[in-house]
Design a protein around this motif. Sequence first.
Motif, PDB file in Angstrom:
ATOM      1  N   THR A   1       0.813  -1.220   0.000  1.00 12.40           N
ATOM      2  CA  THR A   1       0.000   0.000   0.000  1.00 12.40           C
ATOM      3  C   THR A   1       0.845   1.268   0.000  1.00 12.40           C
ATOM      4  O   THR A   1       0.328   2.343  -0.302  1.00 12.40           O
ATOM      5  CB  THR A   1      -0.926   0.026   1.230  1.00 12.40           C
ATOM      6  OG1 THR A   1      -0.124  -0.021   2.421  1.00 12.40           O
ATOM      7  CG2 THR A   1      -1.885  -1.157   1.205  1.00 12.40           C
TER       8      THR A   1
ATOM      9  N   SER B   1       3.304   7.791 -10.895  1.00 11.94           N
ATOM     10  CA  SER B   1       2.152   7.798  -9.994  1.00 11.94           C
ATOM     11  C   SER B   1       1.226   8.966 -10.318  1.00 11.94           C
ATOM     12  O   SER B   1      -0.006   8.810 -10.386  1.00 11.94           O
ATOM     13  CB  SER B   1       2.637   7.887  -8.541  1.00 11.94           C
ATOM     14  OG  SER B   1       1.548   7.974  -7.648  1.00 11.94           O
TER      15      SER B   1
ATOM     16  N   GLN C   1      -2.604   8.489 -11.693  1.00 11.52           N
ATOM     17  CA  GLN C   1      -3.718   8.958 -10.868  1.00 11.52           C
ATOM     18  C   GLN C   1      -4.496  10.078 -11.558  1.00 11.52           C
ATOM     19  O   GLN C   1      -5.732  10.122 -11.483  1.00 11.52           O
ATOM     20  CB  GLN C   1      -3.199   9.423  -9.510  1.00 11.52           C
ATOM     21  CG  GLN C   1      -2.668   8.279  -8.655  1.00 11.52           C
ATOM     22  CD  GLN C   1      -2.395   8.675  -7.227  1.00 11.52           C
ATOM     23  OE1 GLN C   1      -3.298   9.043  -6.486  1.00 11.52           O
ATOM     24  NE2 GLN C   1      -1.133   8.589  -6.818  1.00 11.52           N
TER      25      GLN C   1
ATOM     26  N   ALA D   1     -11.164   6.095 -10.221  1.00 15.16           N
ATOM     27  CA  ALA D   1     -10.574   5.142  -9.278  1.00 15.16           C
ATOM     28  C   ALA D   1     -10.349   5.815  -7.933  1.00 15.16           C
ATOM     29  O   ALA D   1     -10.111   7.024  -7.863  1.00 15.16           O
ATOM     30  CB  ALA D   1      -9.248   4.606  -9.819  1.00 15.16           C
TER      31      ALA D   1
ATOM     32  N   PHE E   1      -7.843   5.726  -4.763  1.00 19.71           N
ATOM     33  CA  PHE E   1      -6.487   5.276  -4.467  1.00 19.71           C
ATOM     34  C   PHE E   1      -6.228   5.261  -2.962  1.00 19.71           C
ATOM     35  O   PHE E   1      -6.655   6.161  -2.234  1.00 19.71           O
ATOM     36  CB  PHE E   1      -5.463   6.190  -5.140  1.00 19.71           C
ATOM     37  CG  PHE E   1      -5.419   6.056  -6.636  1.00 19.71           C
ATOM     38  CD1 PHE E   1      -4.532   5.183  -7.244  1.00 19.71           C
ATOM     39  CD2 PHE E   1      -6.275   6.796  -7.430  1.00 19.71           C
ATOM     40  CE1 PHE E   1      -4.497   5.052  -8.626  1.00 19.71           C
ATOM     41  CE2 PHE E   1      -6.251   6.672  -8.809  1.00 19.71           C
ATOM     42  CZ  PHE E   1      -5.353   5.799  -9.413  1.00 19.71           C
TER      43      PHE E   1
ATOM     44  N   SER F   1      -0.372   6.675  -0.749  1.00 17.57           N
ATOM     45  CA  SER F   1       0.940   6.020  -0.734  1.00 17.57           C
ATOM     46  C   SER F   1       2.029   7.069  -0.581  1.00 17.57           C
ATOM     47  O   SER F   1       2.043   8.061  -1.308  1.00 17.57           O
ATOM     48  CB  SER F   1       1.152   5.232  -2.027  1.00 17.57           C
ATOM     49  OG  SER F   1       2.465   4.706  -2.083  1.00 17.57           O
TER      50      SER F   1
ATOM     51  N   LEU G   1       1.060   1.181  -6.136  1.00 18.29           N
ATOM     52  CA  LEU G   1      -0.188   1.862  -5.829  1.00 18.29           C
ATOM     53  C   LEU G   1      -1.275   0.811  -5.732  1.00 18.29           C
ATOM     54  O   LEU G   1      -1.288  -0.160  -6.498  1.00 18.29           O
ATOM     55  CB  LEU G   1      -0.569   2.843  -6.934  1.00 18.29           C
ATOM     56  CG  LEU G   1      -0.026   4.267  -6.886  1.00 18.29           C
ATOM     57  CD1 LEU G   1      -0.514   5.030  -8.125  1.00 18.29           C
ATOM     58  CD2 LEU G   1      -0.448   4.989  -5.620  1.00 18.29           C
ATOM     59  N   CYS G   2      -2.203   1.001  -4.807  1.00 21.17           N
ATOM     60  CA  CYS G   2      -3.395   0.171  -4.735  1.00 21.17           C
ATOM     61  C   CYS G   2      -4.603   1.062  -4.974  1.00 21.17           C
ATOM     62  O   CYS G   2      -4.690   2.172  -4.430  1.00 21.17           O
ATOM     63  CB  CYS G   2      -3.499  -0.509  -3.368  1.00 21.17           C
ATOM     64  SG  CYS G   2      -2.311  -1.833  -3.105  1.00 21.17           S
ATOM     65  N   PHE G   3      -5.524   0.591  -5.795  1.00 21.55           N
ATOM     66  CA  PHE G   3      -6.694   1.410  -6.111  1.00 21.55           C
ATOM     67  C   PHE G   3      -7.917   0.531  -6.344  1.00 21.55           C
ATOM     68  O   PHE G   3      -7.800  -0.661  -6.648  1.00 21.55           O
ATOM     69  CB  PHE G   3      -6.433   2.281  -7.347  1.00 21.55           C
ATOM     70  CG  PHE G   3      -6.262   1.527  -8.638  1.00 21.55           C
ATOM     71  CD1 PHE G   3      -7.334   1.345  -9.504  1.00 21.55           C
ATOM     72  CD2 PHE G   3      -5.026   1.000  -8.991  1.00 21.55           C
ATOM     73  CE1 PHE G   3      -7.180   0.655 -10.696  1.00 21.55           C
ATOM     74  CE2 PHE G   3      -4.856   0.306 -10.184  1.00 21.55           C
ATOM     75  CZ  PHE G   3      -5.939   0.131 -11.039  1.00 21.55           C
TER      76      PHE G   3
ATOM     77  N   ARG H   1      -3.568  -3.816  -7.499  1.00 21.02           N
ATOM     78  CA  ARG H   1      -2.221  -3.288  -7.248  1.00 21.02           C
ATOM     79  C   ARG H   1      -1.491  -3.102  -8.569  1.00 21.02           C
ATOM     80  O   ARG H   1      -1.527  -3.972  -9.439  1.00 21.02           O
ATOM     81  CB  ARG H   1      -1.413  -4.234  -6.376  1.00 21.02           C
ATOM     82  CG  ARG H   1      -0.094  -3.613  -5.904  1.00 21.02           C
ATOM     83  CD  ARG H   1       0.908  -4.646  -5.442  1.00 21.02           C
ATOM     84  NE  ARG H   1       1.672  -5.164  -6.565  1.00 21.02           N
ATOM     85  CZ  ARG H   1       2.834  -5.804  -6.434  1.00 21.02           C
ATOM     86  NH1 ARG H   1       3.339  -5.995  -5.241  1.00 21.02           N
ATOM     87  NH2 ARG H   1       3.465  -6.252  -7.496  1.00 21.02           N
TER      88      ARG H   1
END
Length: 396
Positions: free
Chosen positions: A181, A310, A314, A321, A323, A326, A332-334, A375
């Motif tokens: 994460t 990133s 994003q 999404a 997010f 981080s 990245l996790c979204f 991820r």
Amino acid sequence: MNAYDDHGWFEVKPSTSALTEFPDYLDYVRERYNFANDDPTWRGYLNPDSKLREVLADVVRNVPQAYSYTPSIGTKDAREAFIKLVGAPEGTKWDLTFLMIGRELGISITARSICNPGDKILIPTPCDPFIRLICSRYKFIPVDYRIDVNAMRVDTDHLSAQIAANPDAKFIFLMNPLVPTGTVFGRQALEEILSVSSKTGIVVVCDETWRDWTPAAAKPPSLLEVAPEAPKAIIADLGIKLAAPGLRMGGVVFHDPVGVFEEIAPGVQTLSQILIHPSSLVQAAMPRLSKELDQEYISKSLIPKIQENSHIFQEGLKDKAAFIPSAGTHFLCFRPLGFSGTATEFCEVLKGKHHAKLVPARFFIGQNAPDDFVRIELSAETDVYRDLAATIKTIM
């Protein structure tokens, strides 16, 4: 027919544990994913300092000891260099530092030195699943405690309650930064954790492998620098720190002002005897690496590329999404918004349409994670993430 039947040899079959531990996780990864899942250098976009190659080449040519057997836990010179390279504070003892092949062995050997089958380990949720794999393999019992990934802190009330409910737990496991994460625990958060552990007499073991992959402004202190009166241990990986994971040089450093690890250290050494020893070549190079490499190389040269990726990804999925915040690592996790299926189905729809590493997050966070988070790794060229964001919009 067994090829050895004529000799009376028995047929060799995989152990039960080899076939049953996290089968859905392993099957998915084996089919669709490079198993070196944490390697930020896989595309050749994030490369190590060229000085690293120069030092290693010079050692190969001019240091005869680079070809010799070494102690299973590392030479004194290499252990002292490891302390400097991973940023441990002054006064850290080389004889409580043990080298081994990568962070995975560091986690495994530390847990096996402290715990017996049936013992409990407090494990953060979410967390990289490797520690759970260790628990499954050696019959340790994982006890979850909650992480607030938005506030980037441990839920200390829940941790305290879990310790009270499990007073026989052997240690608290932590990752800083938390993979995947990117959650980073600053000094205050670490002090809160150590305050809880000190009150109950339970030690903290922290995996700091990705600490140098955090922007300078957010880089956390080593746990060894916080609350010096508290016993603790850190696990680190020199290869990850130097953007050269193939060096396979990890280790564990114990900080032991009150002697709680006195019986643990011999156990670490004993377990290391039955495993492949860390590279003699890399050990021979480590004293020079600790002096000649730019210790801020990743922060100055690689992290800006990750941050750009990133930002572009994003921005490309703004309003498409959600997010998880981080502050470190190259992940990245979204949660895709407007997609009706699971994260696995989301990744399957995109299969073959992009060049990023995109997988259901639960395979890297843990089996109890929500099934709609994805991820992504941010270590490829920038255009990969711009193109992927545009492709994702077409399926939303």
